[in-house]
Design a protein around this motif. Sequence first.
Motif, PDB file in Angstrom:
ATOM      1  N   VAL A   1       0.881  -1.224  -0.052  1.00  0.00           N
ATOM      2  CA  VAL A   1       0.029  -0.089  -0.237  1.00  0.00           C
ATOM      3  C   VAL A   1       0.901   1.298  -0.158  1.00  0.00           C
ATOM      4  N   TYR A   2       2.206   1.167   0.154  1.00  0.00           N
ATOM      5  CA  TYR A   2       3.116   2.200   0.308  1.00  0.00           C
ATOM      6  C   TYR A   2       4.273   1.637  -0.136  1.00  0.00           C
ATOM      7  N   GLU A   3       5.482   2.475  -0.834  1.00  0.00           N
ATOM      8  CA  GLU A   3       6.549   2.037  -1.070  1.00  0.00           C
ATOM      9  C   GLU A   3       7.280   3.366  -1.256  1.00  0.00           C
ATOM     10  N   LEU A   4       8.730   3.273  -0.700  1.00  0.00           N
ATOM     11  CA  LEU A   4       9.624   4.303  -1.040  1.00  0.00           C
ATOM     12  C   LEU A   4      11.026   3.616  -1.410  1.00  0.00           C
ATOM     13  N   LEU A   5      11.668   4.489  -2.324  1.00  0.00           N
ATOM     14  CA  LEU A   5      12.780   4.027  -3.033  1.00  0.00           C
ATOM     15  C   LEU A   5      13.942   5.048  -2.524  1.00  0.00           C
ATOM     16  N   TYR A   6      15.189   4.243  -2.387  1.00  0.00           N
ATOM     17  CA  TYR A   6      16.184   5.307  -1.843  1.00  0.00           C
ATOM     18  C   TYR A   6      17.574   4.623  -2.250  1.00  0.00           C
ATOM     19  N   HIS A   7      18.660   5.904  -2.167  1.00  0.00           N
ATOM     20  CA  HIS A   7      19.828   5.476  -2.572  1.00  0.00           C
ATOM     21  C   HIS A   7      20.796   6.641  -2.164  1.00  0.00           C
ATOM     22  N   GLY A   8      22.179   6.039  -1.930  1.00  0.00           N
ATOM     23  CA  GLY A   8      22.952   7.195  -1.493  1.00  0.00           C
ATOM     24  C   GLY A   8      24.422   6.464  -1.109  1.00  0.00           C
ATOM     25  N   GLY A   9      25.044   7.405  -0.168  1.00  0.00           N
ATOM     26  CA  GLY A   9      26.411   6.958   0.007  1.00  0.00           C
ATOM     27  C   GLY A   9      27.348   8.264   0.374  1.00  0.00           C
ATOM     28  N   LEU A  10      28.677   7.960   0.151  1.00  0.00           N
ATOM     29  CA  LEU A  10      29.775   8.719   0.806  1.00  0.00           C
ATOM     30  C   LEU A  10      29.890   9.947  -0.615  1.00  0.00           C
TER      31      LEU A  10
END
Length: 157
Positions: free
Chosen positions: A145-154
């Motif tokens: 019913v809900y979704e979140l996409l994330y990414h990252g780093g130094l």
Amino acid sequence: MRELFSVADLEAFVVQAKQHTYVGGAKRLLPYRLGSKDIQYASGDWAYHDSYLGESDFIGQEVVYFQKSPVWAMNYFGYITKPERIDAHAAGLVIKASLSKMYAEGRFLGAFEHAQDDLRYVDTNEGNVTLFQGKEFIYRQDEIVYELLYHGGLLKK
């Protein structure tokens, strides 16, 4: 000359900052961008800024600074997939409760699940604090019913 920091210190600060900002109910700052919601946390040489736009569907960015230089960042986009089954307020309550439990374990990445009433929060990702990507979901029964996409780093010079 800028002091160096360890990856362990960075990860510990990210968890601490996340505990004290969105999840901790930090007071919002004046918006840095039109319509944005901005929150900050600082401790010693470290500072954290989270800025996001939107409500039920939202986008944002977190940045960590060490000695006033940006050293780490994460982008995210979250959205309600079934607005007839969950609203932004209910999703936010589940997310805050789930993340609070994960941060209490001293981490913000890694396989994690938390059930609350008839909702189940699931976080999955690859990598570590230096380079990562992932998704978080909320399920009602067996339906996302809900979704979140994330990414990252130094961040490197």
